[in-house]
Scaffold this motif. Structure first.
Motif, PDB file in Angstrom:
ATOM      1  N   THR A   8       0.862  -1.184   0.000  1.00  0.00           N
ATOM      2  CA  THR A   8       0.000   0.000   0.000  1.00  0.00           C
ATOM      3  C   THR A   8       0.895   1.229   0.000  1.00  0.00           C
ATOM      4  OG1 THR A   8       0.028   0.180   2.395  1.00  0.00           O
ATOM      5  CG2 THR A   8      -1.730  -1.175   1.423  1.00  0.00           C
ATOM      6  N   PRO A   9       0.361   2.333  -0.514  1.00  0.00           N
ATOM      7  CA  PRO A   9       1.160   3.560  -0.503  1.00  0.00           C
ATOM      8  C   PRO A   9       1.499   3.981   0.927  1.00  0.00           C
ATOM      9  CG  PRO A   9      -1.003   3.924  -1.557  1.00  0.00           C
ATOM     10  CD  PRO A   9      -0.924   2.482  -1.200  1.00  0.00           C
ATOM     11  N   GLU A  10       0.612   3.689   1.861  1.00  0.00           N
ATOM     12  CA  GLU A  10       0.876   4.114   3.247  1.00  0.00           C
ATOM     13  C   GLU A  10       2.140   3.470   3.784  1.00  0.00           C
ATOM     14  OE1 GLU A  10      -2.193   2.937   2.254  1.00  0.00           O
ATOM     15  OE2 GLU A  10      -2.992   4.981   2.024  1.00  0.00           O
ATOM     16  N   LYS A  11       2.248   2.173   3.518  1.00  0.00           N
ATOM     17  CA  LYS A  11       3.413   1.449   4.045  1.00  0.00           C
ATOM     18  C   LYS A  11       4.718   2.014   3.479  1.00  0.00           C
ATOM     19  CE  LYS A  11       1.598  -2.991   3.894  1.00  0.00           C
ATOM     20  NZ  LYS A  11       1.792  -4.399   3.559  1.00  0.00           N
ATOM     21  N   ILE A  12       4.748   2.225   2.175  1.00  0.00           N
ATOM     22  CA  ILE A  12       6.002   2.712   1.586  1.00  0.00           C
ATOM     23  C   ILE A  12       6.279   4.140   2.059  1.00  0.00           C
ATOM     24  CG2 ILE A  12       4.936   3.483  -0.602  1.00  0.00           C
ATOM     25  CD1 ILE A  12       8.387   1.951  -0.451  1.00  0.00           C
ATOM     26  N   ASP A  13       5.225   4.942   2.127  1.00  0.00           N
ATOM     27  CA  ASP A  13       5.436   6.322   2.585  1.00  0.00           C
ATOM     28  C   ASP A  13       6.015   6.337   3.990  1.00  0.00           C
ATOM     29  OD1 ASP A  13       4.699   7.506   0.253  1.00  0.00           O
ATOM     30  OD2 ASP A  13       2.582   7.738   0.820  1.00  0.00           O
ATOM     31  N   ALA A  14       5.503   5.450   4.838  1.00  0.00           N
ATOM     32  CA  ALA A  14       6.016   5.384   6.207  1.00  0.00           C
ATOM     33  C   ALA A  14       7.494   4.982   6.203  1.00  0.00           C
ATOM     34  CB  ALA A  14       5.199   4.391   7.023  1.00  0.00           C
ATOM     35  N   ALA A  15       7.816   3.982   5.390  1.00  0.00           N
ATOM     36  CA  ALA A  15       9.211   3.513   5.335  1.00  0.00           C
ATOM     37  C   ALA A  15      10.124   4.627   4.856  1.00  0.00           C
ATOM     38  CB  ALA A  15       9.321   2.303   4.427  1.00  0.00           C
ATOM     39  N   LEU A  16       9.663   5.373   3.840  1.00  0.00           N
ATOM     40  CA  LEU A  16      10.499   6.449   3.312  1.00  0.00           C
ATOM     41  C   LEU A  16      10.591   7.612   4.296  1.00  0.00           C
ATOM     42  CD1 LEU A  16       9.424   6.332  -0.450  1.00  0.00           C
ATOM     43  CD2 LEU A  16      11.640   5.670   0.512  1.00  0.00           C
ATOM     44  N   ALA A  17       9.498   7.836   5.002  1.00  0.00           N
ATOM     45  CA  ALA A  17       9.489   8.972   5.929  1.00  0.00           C
ATOM     46  C   ALA A  17      10.550   8.812   7.018  1.00  0.00           C
ATOM     47  CB  ALA A  17       8.107   9.108   6.560  1.00  0.00           C
ATOM     48  N   SER A  18      10.810   7.569   7.392  1.00  0.00           N
ATOM     49  CA  SER A  18      11.810   7.379   8.443  1.00  0.00           C
ATOM     50  C   SER A  18      13.227   7.238   7.875  1.00  0.00           C
ATOM     51  CB  SER A  18      11.448   6.152   9.285  1.00  0.00           C
ATOM     52  OG  SER A  18      11.418   5.024   8.433  1.00  0.00           O
ATOM     53  N   SER A  19      13.385   7.413   6.539  1.00  0.00           N
ATOM     54  CA  SER A  19      14.729   7.309   5.958  1.00  0.00           C
ATOM     55  C   SER A  19      15.519   8.569   6.248  1.00  0.00           C
ATOM     56  CB  SER A  19      14.639   7.127   4.443  1.00  0.00           C
ATOM     57  OG  SER A  19      13.888   5.973   4.148  1.00  0.00           O
ATOM     58  N   PHE A  20      16.818   8.434   6.218  1.00  0.00           N
ATOM     59  CA  PHE A  20      17.703   9.563   6.485  1.00  0.00           C
ATOM     60  C   PHE A  20      17.637  10.605   5.359  1.00  0.00           C
ATOM     61  CE2 PHE A  20      21.960  11.430   5.894  1.00  0.00           C
ATOM     62  CZ  PHE A  20      22.097  12.091   7.111  1.00  0.00           C
ATOM     63  N   ALA A  21      17.616  10.100   4.126  1.00  0.00           N
ATOM     64  CA  ALA A  21      17.540  11.026   2.984  1.00  0.00           C
ATOM     65  C   ALA A  21      16.566  10.479   1.956  1.00  0.00           C
ATOM     66  CB  ALA A  21      18.913  11.189   2.347  1.00  0.00           C
ATOM     67  N   VAL A  22      15.835  11.395   1.350  1.00  0.00           N
ATOM     68  CA  VAL A  22      14.859  10.988   0.338  1.00  0.00           C
ATOM     69  C   VAL A  22      14.985  11.922  -0.862  1.00  0.00           C
ATOM     70  CG1 VAL A  22      12.389  10.821  -0.178  1.00  0.00           C
ATOM     71  CG2 VAL A  22      13.235  10.081   2.050  1.00  0.00           C
ATOM     72  N   VAL A  23      14.888  11.380  -2.061  1.00  0.00           N
ATOM     73  CA  VAL A  23      14.741  12.253  -3.234  1.00  0.00           C
ATOM     74  C   VAL A  23      13.452  11.879  -3.943  1.00  0.00           C
ATOM     75  CG1 VAL A  23      17.203  12.682  -3.610  1.00  0.00           C
ATOM     76  CG2 VAL A  23      16.115  10.742  -4.744  1.00  0.00           C
ATOM     77  N   GLU A  24      12.884  12.879  -4.542  1.00  0.00           N
ATOM     78  CA  GLU A  24      11.596  12.656  -5.204  1.00  0.00           C
ATOM     79  C   GLU A  24      11.537  13.541  -6.439  1.00  0.00           C
ATOM     80  OE1 GLU A  24       8.324  13.484  -2.616  1.00  0.00           O
ATOM     81  OE2 GLU A  24       6.893  12.507  -3.964  1.00  0.00           O
ATOM     82  N   ALA A  25      11.184  12.968  -7.553  1.00  0.00           N
ATOM     83  CA  ALA A  25      11.075  13.768  -8.772  1.00  0.00           C
ATOM     84  C   ALA A  25      10.252  13.019  -9.811  1.00  0.00           C
ATOM     85  CB  ALA A  25      12.453  14.078  -9.345  1.00  0.00           C
ATOM     86  N   THR A  26       9.858  13.758 -10.836  1.00  0.00           N
ATOM     87  CA  THR A  26       9.098  13.163 -11.928  1.00  0.00           C
ATOM     88  C   THR A  26       9.931  13.189 -13.206  1.00  0.00           C
ATOM     89  OG1 THR A  26       7.045  13.820 -10.910  1.00  0.00           O
ATOM     90  CG2 THR A  26       6.961  13.358 -13.262  1.00  0.00           C
ATOM     91  N   TYR A  27       9.915  12.088 -13.902  1.00  0.00           N
ATOM     92  CA  TYR A  27      10.701  11.928 -15.131  1.00  0.00           C
ATOM     93  C   TYR A  27       9.761  11.633 -16.280  1.00  0.00           C
ATOM     94  CZ  TYR A  27      14.480  11.468 -11.777  1.00  0.00           C
ATOM     95  OH  TYR A  27      15.369  11.706 -10.766  1.00  0.00           O
ATOM     96  N   ARG A  28      10.139  12.130 -17.435  1.00  0.00           N
ATOM     97  CA  ARG A  28       9.299  11.878 -18.609  1.00  0.00           C
ATOM     98  C   ARG A  28      10.133  11.291 -19.735  1.00  0.00           C
ATOM     99  NH1 ARG A  28       4.390  14.747 -18.791  1.00  0.00           N
ATOM    100  NH2 ARG A  28       4.055  15.654 -16.731  1.00  0.00           N
ATOM    101  N   THR A  29       9.595  10.271 -20.355  1.00  0.00           N
ATOM    102  CA  THR A  29      10.266   9.724 -21.535  1.00  0.00           C
ATOM    103  C   THR A  29       9.304   9.788 -22.710  1.00  0.00           C
ATOM    104  OG1 THR A  29       9.582   7.430 -21.165  1.00  0.00           O
ATOM    105  CG2 THR A  29      11.595   8.155 -20.062  1.00  0.00           C
ATOM    106  N   GLN A  30       9.874   9.774 -23.907  1.00  0.00           N
ATOM    107  CA  GLN A  30       9.099   9.994 -25.127  1.00  0.00           C
ATOM    108  C   GLN A  30       8.766   8.684 -25.816  1.00  0.00           C
ATOM    109  OE1 GLN A  30      12.224   9.507 -24.909  1.00  0.00           O
ATOM    110  NE2 GLN A  30      13.403   9.834 -26.773  1.00  0.00           N
ATOM    111  N   VAL A  31       8.010   8.771 -26.882  1.00  0.00           N
ATOM    112  CA  VAL A  31       7.775   7.591 -27.717  1.00  0.00           C
ATOM    113  C   VAL A  31       8.914   7.472 -28.726  1.00  0.00           C
ATOM    114  CG1 VAL A  31       6.285   6.566 -29.479  1.00  0.00           C
ATOM    115  CG2 VAL A  31       5.273   7.649 -27.458  1.00  0.00           C
ATOM    116  N   GLN A  32       9.441   6.270 -28.800  1.00  0.00           N
ATOM    117  CA  GLN A  32      10.520   6.001 -29.764  1.00  0.00           C
ATOM    118  C   GLN A  32      10.009   4.946 -30.749  1.00  0.00           C
ATOM    119  OE1 GLN A  32      13.774   3.705 -28.043  1.00  0.00           O
ATOM    120  NE2 GLN A  32      15.278   4.481 -29.507  1.00  0.00           N
TER     121      GLN A  32
END
Ligand SMILES: Cc1cc2nc3c(=O)[nH]c(=O)nc-3n(C[C@@H](O)[C@@H](O)[C@H](O)COP(=O)(O)OP(=O)(O)OC[C@H]3O[C@@H](n4cnc5c(N)ncnc54)[C@H](O)[C@@H]3O)c2cc1C
Ligand code: FES
Ligand code: FES
Lengths: 769, 468
Positions: free
Chosen positions: A197-221
């Motif tokens: 569930t998203p809750e579980k992963i969010d909790a795990a990440l929340a207690s991490s020392f460092a977190v990065v978050e970003a959105t990436y886009r790829t095109q059609v090839q």
């Protein structure tokens, strides 16, 4: 009766013993102790002469007496209902022999611009094209959507009103099939693991020392193989079909044609002698194959139907695009804690936009959550494309990993080591890549170069899997003049299976590669693999060796009385059969062959299950790429690539390296140039050519230094594994990381064209001043 | 009847002259070695050699057969891959085999033909130039690495075995088994070939065909065509007083090689590498580039900065137009029906002038510019006495930056005036967002280029730090 053999297995020179059980009639698998004469060396292509002289005939080149040329009429609208088609003028056009709709009954629902409506066969291609212009189609034009973000919206026009069945080909990952819901244009999300569930992963990440978050886009090839899709079809009798096809799967094409026309398999023959590239898009017979066969039957003449470049871009497959939101975390010792990936993309009217492979399979960590969705749009369907989902996934993941490493002030290469501790192969590859590239000399600070041209160096990992297929049948025929011919139905896409077959047979029989003839690319020969999932070499090579081995054993039986010994005491090398203990007692291969009763014998080798499962089920790769970024224009040039890959035991180094080089260049081209662009307002592709759909040329290519790390598993008689796909996975991510290292700016969208790079640079300048 | 030689065979055909050579060799002559990848000049799979007698010697050049109408072939020699084969592989073919430079092999004949052109023509046989010779060939499989190795191997082999002086390469390559014997007989055969030079029938003017056959190959099969690339006269490039006169059918490559043009643009070799591919440049004419009126036509941008004039003709009437006045709007020209470009006249500038050309495209080679620009400066003691900056991709027409140029007139070069020029330039253009970049990007790029014009030509006055 199975027997046990002790093999030397392991990574590179780091070998250990392993006991492997093999069938009694099988050769001892090649292992780390074997230094072979041809296998794993540089054996030039056996079809080189044909190809350099232009004599190699492709499906594109087949000309038959009385052959007609067929062409499709394609929808000019991205969404429409066609209720009326008037062909009365066209059928009278000189040379026209048949016109058939793709669907027997109207209405025909059009879901993308370029969708097939009908096909015309005429005496010349020009006549067919002219006749098409005379056809009147009444379109009831519907609302459409080609932008995946708009397609997700509630009131967006729906591409399908029914549930869409996922269609998979041999190019897709086995087990990718997913039971998911479809709502509006969104099919998904497919959640993994099932109980996450998203809750579980969010909790795990929340207690991490460092977190990065970003959105990436790829095109059609688009695949853009140099030979387009197509067939030449000839009904040689009322119920017999012969078809030359530019395909990656002769047997699948045969089955589909047999199915479509309700013919016995034995009445359909598919021939693919030379084939101008596929990259995953050429598995089935395609609507073009079926239509060509129908037209040929109707017109009672052979029909050629080859697509043109534009059709190639529009209709026969592409790598879906993606939007990936990635959140990853680590502890202060640099250990990854978890990865959360929310991803969607469009494969047009098809499915297959998942991207989670790299995130799931490269690193070792505890918490994972992914949500992946396909968004339907009014665009040509996606298709398996060299490591489906993986270049996209790795572009995002490997940049995120990099970002996290910088954030933690840990060297990005070291960070990758820390997080793959139990993968001996990856550890070895990271070490080799670091040495080759002089990684230690790299300035740890991004954007450190003075002046407008800034250089950077980036790293990325790739991952792929081991598939091989079963039950392939290879026959080795030895004639009483000593000539040898190895036969299997498999097609050679240029990847070099012909050369691999020759190499293995020569090695096993103790002959020279030039002594071996090969016949492939024909569904009337023994069952061979479809070339997808990098299975061809790993799948077929053991059957080739086993067949040659069986032939050798027959030759030994014939030679034994001649040499006054028993077959088990004999060996073959350098064109001779001799007593192992006393090599001076020998006969030439030819002398023995003369004694073959009758004219020849045929020995069969069959691909069975591997002897055991691989300890590490993945195939790896590390690529380090140096780029130069012109910060005045945004132009990025990839200057050097160091690539370390593994594929079990390589069969022929030249073909293996060529696969790696080709994968890298497709990756560079994906990273910097290629982009299918659909006009939002008309739904039409604006760059359906090679002028504006840019593919890397010789001058865009970096210097490539590749290392193939031998890994001996002893899982099959050859120990081979495919390399076609893994080589293209890491490249775009590594380029992205190199751009960051050069400039201090992350470009999170593909392709990283000068405009995007320059604008990202400006944005950074703006932010810092 | 149209007559020419195809490999060792004489061809006489009455097919429509707008039929492209690719279709002719594959469909009519049933020679399938020449491949088709795009039909637009962008992949090189269809490359063939075109030979013709010039100055009593036969000259071959690689061209894209997909854009070459057979109407341009009268009296010439066409060589396809089939026409290069000997009993044994040549050094070139062997290098490709040994180095695995052919994977699926669909692109291979094209590469072999482009490199044969290189062996036949390139003054120096070095690696960098050999790679340029295949800049117009796309290979989707090999990653080019093996092709590069094959080229290196070829060059070493050629160096050790063949004496390739500048002239008489054909007989030398024949003697050393790199070209079939019949090549030696072709010049006599061509000389004996009888062909009617088609009467100047009115019709659509075809020069190199590199725009026309991309845009409307179908239509051209249905209309009368007028081939102007033949008569030697219209291909001439010569000096007349202080002008360089370029004939209407002179090609980009012919211009590049001519001494008087090189005097005007000493850096033309560098610029040429950024324009199309060699096979395209071998056919593409300056006049065609001008009349096609693409807003990013590279030669037009060069010629605008050089203050070129066009001499236009209808029948025997002629008039002269400044190139910068020739463009009235998007693809709208000051050219009447039946009027054609007879000559292009380029003033030869006084010594000491400065010239610079910049172009950015997605791919550096064989790609159309996002933005391109040329700058001509005449300067006296740091004072600009004449400035002509042109820019493409920033307006519906190839543009002379009139306001910027006027502003620069009589200014002393310093960072401040460069900055002002950048601003003025950005204001007088109207780029649009398209496949080649956003409007914002193009505007930004042109400004960077204006800076680059000064920075490269006057580094002592305009340093790199100005920009930052
Ligand atoms: C793959 C490819 C890459 C290219 N890359 C570039 C590039 O990088 N930069 C660039 O600038 N261009 C590029 N081009 C376009 C360039 O080749 C053309 O613009 C070329 O210069 C046109 O010349 P042509 O002789 O081939 O013209 P044609 O195609 O023969 O004719 C073009 C037009 O000009 C007319 N015409 C020709 N001569 C005359 C005359 N004397 N009087 C009146 N009308 C005339 C014709 O009727 C036609 O309308 C490229 C083209 C291709 C196919
Ligand atoms: S077919 Fe591609 S250049 Fe001619
Ligand atoms: S070898 Fe396949 S395109 Fe070059």
């Amino acid at each position: 009766m199975p027997r046990e053999v002790t093999l030397k297995v392991g990574v590179g020179k780091n070998l250990k013993e392993r006991i492997v059980e093999i069938p009694d009639n099988a050769p001892r698998p090649w292992d780390g102790s074997d230094d072979l004469k041809y296998v794993g060396k540089r054996v030039p292509r056996v079809d080189g002469r044909d190809k350099t002289s232009g004599r190699a005939k492709f499906t594109f080149d087949i000309q038959l007496p009385g052959m007609l040329h067929a062409k499709f009429l394609r929808s000019k609208y991205p969404a429409a209902v066609i209720r009326k088609i008037d062909t009365s003028k066209a059928i009278k056009y000189p040379g026209v022999k048949a016109i058939l709709s793709v669907q027997d009954k109207l209405p025909l629902i059009v879901r993308f611009a370029g969708q097939e409506i009908l096909a015309v066969a005429a005496e010349t291609a020009h006549q067919a094209a002219e006749a098409l212009k005379l056809i009147e189609v009444t379109y009831d034009v519907r609302k459409f959507v080609v932008d995946k973000d708009l397609a997700k919206e509630k009131n967006a026009p729906t591409v399908f009103n029914t549930q869409v069945e996922e269609k998979l080909t041999e190019g897709d990952l086995p087990g990718e099939h997913s039971e998911v819901t479809q709502k509006g244009n969104v099919r998904g999300p497919n959640i993994s693991p099932k109980d996450a569930t998203p809750e579980k992963i969010d909790a795990a990440l929340a207690s991490s020392f460092a977190v990065v978050e970003a959105t990436y886009r790829t095109q059609v090839q688009t695949h853009s193989a140099m030979e387009t899709h197509g067939v030449v079809v000839d009904w040689t009798a009322e119920d017999k079909l012969k078809c030359w096809a530019s395909t990656q799967a002769v047997f699948a094409v045969r089955d589909e044609l047999a199915g479509s026309f309700k013919l016995p398999k034995s009445n359909v023959r598919i021939i693919t002698k030379h084939m101008g590239g596929g990259f995953g898009a050429k598995f089935g017979v395609g609507i073009y194959g079926v239509m060509a066969a129908k037209l040929a039957r109707e017109a009672k003449a052979p029909v050629r139907l080859m697509l043109d470049r534009k059709e190639e871009h529009l209709c026969v497959g592409n790598r879906p695009d993606s939007v990936q939101s990635l959140k990853i975390g680590a502890d202060n010792d640099g250990k990854l804690t978890g990865i959360k990936l929310i991803s969607y993309g469009t494969a047009g009217t098809g499915t297959g936009a998942g991207t989670s492979g790299p995130a799931k399979n490269i690193y070792e960590y505890d918490h994972f959550y992914s949500e992946e969705s396909d968004v339907f749009t009014n665009a040509g369907p996606g298709a398996a494309f060299r490591a489906p989902g993986h270049p996209q996934g790795a572009f995002a993941l490997e940049q995120a990993i990099d970002e996290l490493a910088y954030k933690l002030k840990i060297d990005p290469l070291e960070f990758r080591k820390i997080n793959t501790p139990n993968n001996e192969i990856r550890q070895a590859q990271l070490k080799i890549a670091a040495e080759k590239s002089g990684w230690a000399r790299r300035n740890p600070n991004p954007g450190a170069d003075k002046g407008p041209i800034k250089r950077g160096i980036g790293i990325a990992n790739s991952v792929w899997y081991y598939f091989y297929g079963r039950n392939f049948q290879v026959s080795t025929q030895v004639n009483n003049d000593g000539t040898v011919k190895v036969t299997n139905g498999v097609q050679d896409l240029g990847t070099g299976i012909t050369t691999v077959i020759v190499t293995i047979a020569a090695e096993e029989l103790g002959l020279k590669p030039s002594d071996i003839q090969v016949s492939i690319g024909d569904s009337e020969y023994g069952y061979g693999p479809a070339s997808g999932g990098s299975v061809t070499t790993g799948g077929l090579s053991p059957a080739v060796r086993d067949s040659a081995y069986a032939a050798k054993m027959k030759m030994f039986e014939i030679a034994a009385p001649m040499l006054e010994t028993t077959a088990d005491k004999l060996a073959a090398a350098d064109g001779k059969i001799f007593i192992k203990e006393n090599p001076d007692k020998s006969l030439s291969w030819k002398q023995v062959a003369k004694k073959i009763p009758g004219d020849n014998f045929i020995a069969i080798g069959e691909r069975k299950e591997d002897y055991h499962k691989l300890d590490i089920g993945t195939i790896h790769g590390v690529q380090i790429i140096e780029v130069a970024v012109d910060t005045e224009t945004g132009v990025v040039k990839a200057e050097r690539v160091y690539a370390v890959h593994d594929c079990g035991r390589p069969m022929d180094l030249l073909t293996t390296e060529s696969q790696i080089n080709g994968g890298i260049i497709q990756g560079i081209s994906y990273a910097l140039f290629e982009d299918r662009i659909l006009d939002r307002n008309t739904g039409i592709m604006v760059n359906s050519n090679m002028e504006q759909y840019k593919i890397a040329g010789a001058l865009d290519t970096p210097e490539i230094e590749s290392v193939v790390l031998n890994v001996h598993y002893g899982q099959s008689s050859t120990g081979a594994i495919g390399i076609g796909e893994p080589a293209t996975v890491a490249t775009a991510g590594a380029v992205g990381n190199a751009i960051f290292h050069a400039t201090g700016v992350r470009v999170r969208e593909l392709p990283m064209t000068p405009d995007k790079v320059l604008i990202a640079l400006e944005a950074m300048k703006g932010a810092s001043s | 009847m149209l007559t020419f030689y195809l490999n060792q065979n004489k061809i006489a055909t009455s097919l429509h002259h707008g039929t492209v050579l690719l279709d002719f060799v594959r469909r009519e002559s049933r020679l399938p070695g020449t491949k088709e990848g795009c039909r637009e000049g962008d992949c090189g799979a269809c490359t063939v050699l075109l030979g013709e007698i010039a100055d009593e010697e036969i000259k071959y050049r690689a061209v894209n057969s997909c854009l070459l109408p057979i109407g341009s072939l009268a009296g010439k020699h066409v060589v396809t891959i089939e026409g290069l084969n000997l009993r044994e592989n040549t050094l070139l073919q062997n290098a490709f085999v040994d180095e695995h430079a052919s994977q699926c092999g669909f692109c291979t004949p094209g590469f072999i033909l482009s490199l044969t052109d290189f062996l036949l023509n390139n003054p120096t046989l070095n690696f960098e130039e050999a790679i340029l010779a295949v800049a117009g060939n796309i290979c989707r499989c090999t990653g080019y690495e093996s092709i590069k190795r094959a080229i290196k191997l070829l060059l070493t082999e050629v160096e050790s075995r063949i004496e390739l002086s500048l002239d008489k390469r054909v007989p030398e390559l024949v003697r050393t088994g790199q070209l079939p014997e019949y090549f030696n007989t072709i010049p006599q055969k061509l000389a004996r070939l009888e062909f009617d030079v088609e009467p100047e029938n009115p019709g659509k003017i075809v020069a190199g065909g590199t725009d026309l056959f991309v845009q409307q190959a179908d239509k051209l099969l249905k209309q009368p065509l007028q081939f102007i690339d033949d008569g030697q006269q219209s291909r001439e490039i010569y000096r007349e007083n202080d002008q360089c006169i370029v004939g209407a059918s002179a090609t980009m490559e012919e211009v590049r090689k001519t001494p008087v043009f090189r005097e005007i643009l000493p850096e033309i070799d560098t610029y040429s590498k950024l324009i199309a591919s060699k096979p395209i440049r071998e056919r593409a004419t300056l006049a065609g580039n001008i009349v096609n009126a693409s807003p990013i036509a590279d030669f037009v941008i060069l010629l605008l900065a050089l203050e070129a004039k066009l001499i236009l003709q209808i029948g025997s009437a002629s008039r002269t137009v400044d190139l910068h006045n020739f463009y009235l709007g998007y693809k709208k020209l000051d050219l009447q029906e039946d009027e054609h470009i007879h000559n292009i006249s380029i003033p030869i500038p006084n010594p000491g002038f400065k010239f610079n050309f910049e172009k950015v495209s997605r791919r550096t080679h064989l790609d159309i510019a996002s933005v391109n620009t040329a700058a001509f400066f005449a300067v006296e003691e740091n004072k600009i006495t004449d400035a002509r900056i042109s820019a493409g991709g920033v307006a519906p027409i190839p543009l002379l930056l009139k306001n910027t140029n006027a502003f620069l007139q009589d200014k002393i070069i310093d960072p401040a005036i460069v900055e002002s020029a950048m601003k003025i330039a950005a204001e007088e253009i109207s780029p649009i967002s398209d496949v080649r970049g956003s409007a914002e990007y193009k505007r930004r790029l042109l400004q960077q280029f204006i800076f680059a014009h000064f920075h490269t030509q006057f580094p002592e006055l305009i340093g790199a730090e100005v920009l930052a």
